[in-house]
Write a protein that holds these residues in place. Structure first.
Motif, PDB file in Angstrom:
ATOM      1  N   VAL A   1       0.861  -1.196   0.000  1.00  0.00           N
ATOM      2  CA  VAL A   1       0.000   0.000   0.000  1.00  0.00           C
ATOM      3  C   VAL A   1       0.888   1.233   0.000  1.00  0.00           C
ATOM      4  O   VAL A   1       2.036   1.189   0.452  1.00  0.00           O
ATOM      5  N   ARG A   2       0.327   2.319  -0.531  1.00  0.00           N
ATOM      6  CA  ARG A   2       1.015   3.610  -0.415  1.00  0.00           C
ATOM      7  C   ARG A   2       0.552   4.232   0.892  1.00  0.00           C
ATOM      8  O   ARG A   2      -0.604   4.619   1.029  1.00  0.00           O
ATOM      9  N   LEU A   3       1.448   4.340   1.860  1.00  0.00           N
ATOM     10  CA  LEU A   3       1.079   4.704   3.217  1.00  0.00           C
ATOM     11  C   LEU A   3       1.189   6.209   3.451  1.00  0.00           C
ATOM     12  O   LEU A   3       2.175   6.837   3.057  1.00  0.00           O
ATOM     13  N   VAL A   4       0.169   6.746   4.112  1.00  0.00           N
ATOM     14  CA  VAL A   4       0.142   8.152   4.532  1.00  0.00           C
ATOM     15  C   VAL A   4       0.122   8.170   6.052  1.00  0.00           C
ATOM     16  O   VAL A   4      -0.677   7.476   6.684  1.00  0.00           O
ATOM     17  N   GLY A   5       1.000   8.963   6.647  1.00  0.00           N
ATOM     18  CA  GLY A   5       1.099   9.022   8.102  1.00  0.00           C
ATOM     19  C   GLY A   5      -0.065   9.758   8.739  1.00  0.00           C
ATOM     20  O   GLY A   5      -0.892  10.375   8.059  1.00  0.00           O
ATOM     21  N   PRO A   6      -0.156   9.735  10.059  1.00  0.00           N
ATOM     22  CA  PRO A   6      -1.274  10.370  10.769  1.00  0.00           C
ATOM     23  C   PRO A   6      -1.341  11.883  10.603  1.00  0.00           C
ATOM     24  O   PRO A   6      -2.405  12.477  10.745  1.00  0.00           O
ATOM     25  N   ASN A   7      -0.228  12.525  10.274  1.00  0.00           N
ATOM     26  CA  ASN A   7      -0.208  13.973  10.073  1.00  0.00           C
ATOM     27  C   ASN A   7      -0.245  14.359   8.600  1.00  0.00           C
ATOM     28  O   ASN A   7       0.018  15.506   8.233  1.00  0.00           O
ATOM     29  N   GLY A   8      -0.531  13.379   7.725  1.00  0.00           N
ATOM     30  CA  GLY A   8      -0.607  13.635   6.295  1.00  0.00           C
ATOM     31  C   GLY A   8       0.708  13.471   5.567  1.00  0.00           C
ATOM     32  O   GLY A   8       0.774  13.707   4.355  1.00  0.00           O
ATOM     33  N   GLU A   9       1.761  13.064   6.254  1.00  0.00           N
ATOM     34  CA  GLU A   9       3.057  12.897   5.591  1.00  0.00           C
ATOM     35  C   GLU A   9       3.063  11.620   4.768  1.00  0.00           C
ATOM     36  O   GLU A   9       2.444  10.619   5.116  1.00  0.00           O
ATOM     37  N   GLN A  10       3.762  11.680   3.638  1.00  0.00           N
ATOM     38  CA  GLN A  10       3.870  10.533   2.739  1.00  0.00           C
ATOM     39  C   GLN A  10       4.980   9.598   3.223  1.00  0.00           C
ATOM     40  O   GLN A  10       6.153   9.962   3.224  1.00  0.00           O
ATOM     41  N   VAL A  11       4.601   8.381   3.625  1.00  0.00           N
ATOM     42  CA  VAL A  11       5.583   7.407   4.104  1.00  0.00           C
ATOM     43  C   VAL A  11       6.202   6.655   2.938  1.00  0.00           C
ATOM     44  O   VAL A  11       7.393   6.348   2.928  1.00  0.00           O
TER      45      VAL A  11
ATOM     46  N   ASP B   1       1.701  -5.648   5.952  1.00  0.00           N
ATOM     47  CA  ASP B   1       1.980  -6.021   7.343  1.00  0.00           C
ATOM     48  C   ASP B   1       2.814  -4.936   8.040  1.00  0.00           C
ATOM     49  O   ASP B   1       2.660  -4.693   9.241  1.00  0.00           O
ATOM     50  N   VAL B   2       3.687  -4.263   7.273  1.00  0.00           N
ATOM     51  CA  VAL B   2       4.470  -3.162   7.854  1.00  0.00           C
ATOM     52  C   VAL B   2       3.550  -1.996   8.206  1.00  0.00           C
ATOM     53  O   VAL B   2       3.688  -1.374   9.270  1.00  0.00           O
ATOM     54  N   ALA B   3       2.596  -1.677   7.307  1.00  0.00           N
ATOM     55  CA  ALA B   3       1.651  -0.589   7.559  1.00  0.00           C
ATOM     56  C   ALA B   3       0.805  -0.891   8.796  1.00  0.00           C
ATOM     57  O   ALA B   3       0.566  -0.003   9.623  1.00  0.00           O
TER      58      ALA B   3
ATOM     59  N   ASP C   1      -0.913   3.328  18.032  1.00  0.00           N
ATOM     60  CA  ASP C   1      -2.208   3.134  18.696  1.00  0.00           C
ATOM     61  C   ASP C   1      -3.336   3.785  17.891  1.00  0.00           C
ATOM     62  O   ASP C   1      -4.232   4.428  18.433  1.00  0.00           O
ATOM     63  N   LEU C   2      -3.256   3.618  16.560  1.00  0.00           N
ATOM     64  CA  LEU C   2      -4.256   4.158  15.647  1.00  0.00           C
ATOM     65  C   LEU C   2      -4.743   3.063  14.704  1.00  0.00           C
ATOM     66  O   LEU C   2      -4.361   1.896  14.846  1.00  0.00           O
ATOM     67  N   ASP C   3      -5.564   3.443  13.739  1.00  0.00           N
ATOM     68  CA  ASP C   3      -6.138   2.498  12.781  1.00  0.00           C
ATOM     69  C   ASP C   3      -5.511   2.692  11.409  1.00  0.00           C
ATOM     70  O   ASP C   3      -5.043   3.787  11.075  1.00  0.00           O
TER      71      ASP C   3
ATOM     72  N   VAL D   1      -4.100   3.302  -1.551  1.00  0.00           N
ATOM     73  CA  VAL D   1      -3.599   4.264  -0.578  1.00  0.00           C
ATOM     74  C   VAL D   1      -4.263   4.005   0.762  1.00  0.00           C
ATOM     75  O   VAL D   1      -5.487   3.877   0.854  1.00  0.00           O
ATOM     76  N   ALA D   2      -3.446   3.902   1.805  1.00  0.00           N
ATOM     77  CA  ALA D   2      -3.952   3.704   3.160  1.00  0.00           C
ATOM     78  C   ALA D   2      -3.377   4.792   4.056  1.00  0.00           C
ATOM     79  O   ALA D   2      -2.260   5.273   3.844  1.00  0.00           O
ATOM     80  N   LYS D   3      -4.161   5.143   5.082  1.00  0.00           N
ATOM     81  CA  LYS D   3      -3.726   6.209   5.984  1.00  0.00           C
ATOM     82  C   LYS D   3      -3.848   5.745   7.431  1.00  0.00           C
ATOM     83  O   LYS D   3      -4.808   5.069   7.806  1.00  0.00           O
ATOM     84  N   ILE D   4      -2.859   6.138   8.228  1.00  0.00           N
ATOM     85  CA  ILE D   4      -2.901   5.861   9.661  1.00  0.00           C
ATOM     86  C   ILE D   4      -3.675   6.986  10.325  1.00  0.00           C
ATOM     87  O   ILE D   4      -3.310   8.161  10.211  1.00  0.00           O
ATOM     88  N   MET D   5      -4.773   6.631  11.007  1.00  0.00           N
ATOM     89  CA  MET D   5      -5.633   7.660  11.603  1.00  0.00           C
ATOM     90  C   MET D   5      -6.461   7.074  12.734  1.00  0.00           C
ATOM     91  O   MET D   5      -6.509   5.856  12.935  1.00  0.00           O
ATOM     92  N   ASP D   6      -7.128   7.982  13.453  1.00  0.00           N
ATOM     93  CA  ASP D   6      -8.129   7.586  14.444  1.00  0.00           C
ATOM     94  C   ASP D   6      -9.455   7.472  13.700  1.00  0.00           C
ATOM     95  O   ASP D   6     -10.092   8.479  13.389  1.00  0.00           O
ATOM     96  N   TYR D   7      -9.880   6.235  13.405  1.00  0.00           N
ATOM     97  CA  TYR D   7     -11.051   6.045  12.555  1.00  0.00           C
ATOM     98  C   TYR D   7     -12.337   6.554  13.224  1.00  0.00           C
ATOM     99  O   TYR D   7     -13.219   7.082  12.555  1.00  0.00           O
ATOM    100  N   GLY D   8     -12.439   6.398  14.537  1.00  0.00           N
ATOM    101  CA  GLY D   8     -13.616   6.905  15.240  1.00  0.00           C
ATOM    102  C   GLY D   8     -13.736   8.412  15.128  1.00  0.00           C
ATOM    103  O   GLY D   8     -14.826   8.947  14.880  1.00  0.00           O
ATOM    104  N   LYS D   9     -12.616   9.117  15.284  1.00  0.00           N
ATOM    105  CA  LYS D   9     -12.621  10.572  15.151  1.00  0.00           C
ATOM    106  C   LYS D   9     -12.936  10.976  13.720  1.00  0.00           C
ATOM    107  O   LYS D   9     -13.658  11.954  13.478  1.00  0.00           O
TER     108      LYS D   9
END
Length: 240
Positions: free
Chosen positions: A6-16, A22-24, A32-34, A46-54
Motif C-alpha cells: 500500500v502507499r502509506l500516509v502518516g497520521p499527520n498527512g506525511e507521505q511514508v 503487514d508493515v503498515a 495506537d491508531l487504525d 492508498v492507506a492512511k494511519i488515523m483515528d477512525y472513530g474521530k
C-alpha cells in the motif's frame, strides 16, 4: 508469492511511501491508531494511519452542517388593503424584511374591495413604495400585475438561502462563544457588584444615623391627556 503493498500516509498527512501491508499494520499499532484504506482503486491502494472513530465523527459533523445550510427558497406572502393604516403597513413591511433576510421570496398582494378595483393605479403606487423601502434586502422580480380581484408583485432576496443560513449559524456560534465567556467571568463580576452593594448600604446607614429623613409632602400628579391615534392610511399619504 508477492506480499500486498500500500502507499502509506502518516497520521499527520506525511507521505511514508510504498510499504508492505503487514508493515503498515505494525506502524498503525505502534501509534495506537487504525489503518484505513482511503483510495482502494489506486495502484497500489492508498492507506492512511488515523483515528477512525474521530474521522467518522468529523465526517458526520460536516454532513450535518451541509444539510443545515442546504435549503430551498420559499415564497412567503404579505397582504395589504388599499386603505391600510400606517401601523399595519410598517408591521407587514418588517415581516417581509425578515423573510427576505432569511433568503425567501416575498409575494406582496393588495386585496381590492368593491369600488377599489376601479383604482388600480393606487395599488401600483403602494406596491412601488413598498418595493423602494425594502430595496436594501430584495429586488423586484415581477412588477405589479392584476390577478383577479388582487394585485401581485414578487420580490426576490439579495442573499441566497444557503448564504442566509450560513450567516445565521455563524451568529449563533458567536453568541454561544460569548455566553461561555460571560459564564467564566460572571462569578468575579457578581463578587464586585456585591462589594459595591455592601459599600452603598454602609454609607446609607451612616447618613441615616446622622440625619433623620425629612417627611416628604404628598402631591397629586395630574394625568396627561393621551394623544388620539391617527387613522390616516398609507394610501392617503401617497395621495397627499
Amino acid at each position: 508469492m508477492r506480499v500486498p503493498e500500500v502507499r502509506l500516509v502518516g497520521p499527520n498527512g506525511e507521505q511514508v511511501g510504498v510499504v508492505a501491508i503487514d508493515v503498515a499494520l505494525r506502524l498503525a499499532q505502534e501509534a495506537d491508531l487504525d489503518l484505513v484504506e482511503v483510495a482502494p482503486e489506486a495502484k497500489p491502494p492508498v492507506a492512511k494511519i488515523m483515528d477512525y472513530g474521530k474521522f467518522k465523527y468529523e465526517a458526520a459533523q460536516k454532513l450535518k452542517e451541509a444539510r443545515r445550510n442546504q435549503a430551498n427558497t420559499i415564497l412567503k406572502e404579505v397582504r395589504f388593503r388599499l386603505k391600510i393604516d400606517v401601523h399595519d403597513y410598517e408591521t407587514k413591511k418588517k415581516r417581509a424584511i425578515g423573510f427576505l433576510g432569511d433568503g425567501d421570496k416575498v409575494k406582496a398582494m393588495i386585496l381590492f374591495r368593491g369600488r377599489e378595483q376601479s383604482r388600480p393605479e393606487q395599488g401600483v403606487r403602494l406596491l412601488q413604495k413598498f418595493a423602494e423601502e425594502v430595496a436594501e434586502f430584495g429586488t423586484v422580480e415581477s412588477s405589479p400585475t392584476i390577478d383577479g380581484r388582487n394585485m401581485v408583485m414578487i420580490i426576490g432576496p439579495l442573499k441566497s438561502k444557503s448564504e442566509a443560513k450560513a450567516e445565521q449559524n455563524a451568529k449563533r456560534d458567536a453568541n454561544k462563544r460569548g455566553d461561555k465567556k460571560a459564564a467564566n467571568t460572571g462569578e468575579s463580576v457578581l463578587a464586585v457588584e456585591d462589594d459595591k452593594a455592601n459599600a452603598v448600604q454602609v454609607v446609607e446607614a451612616e447618613v441615616i444615623a446622622e440625619k433623620p429623613a425629612k417627611a416628604v409632602p404628598k402631591t397629586t400628579a395630574a394625568k396627561a391627556a393621551a394623544p388620539k391615534k391617527s387613522t390616516k392610511s398609507v394610501s392617503d399619504e401617497l395621495d397627499d
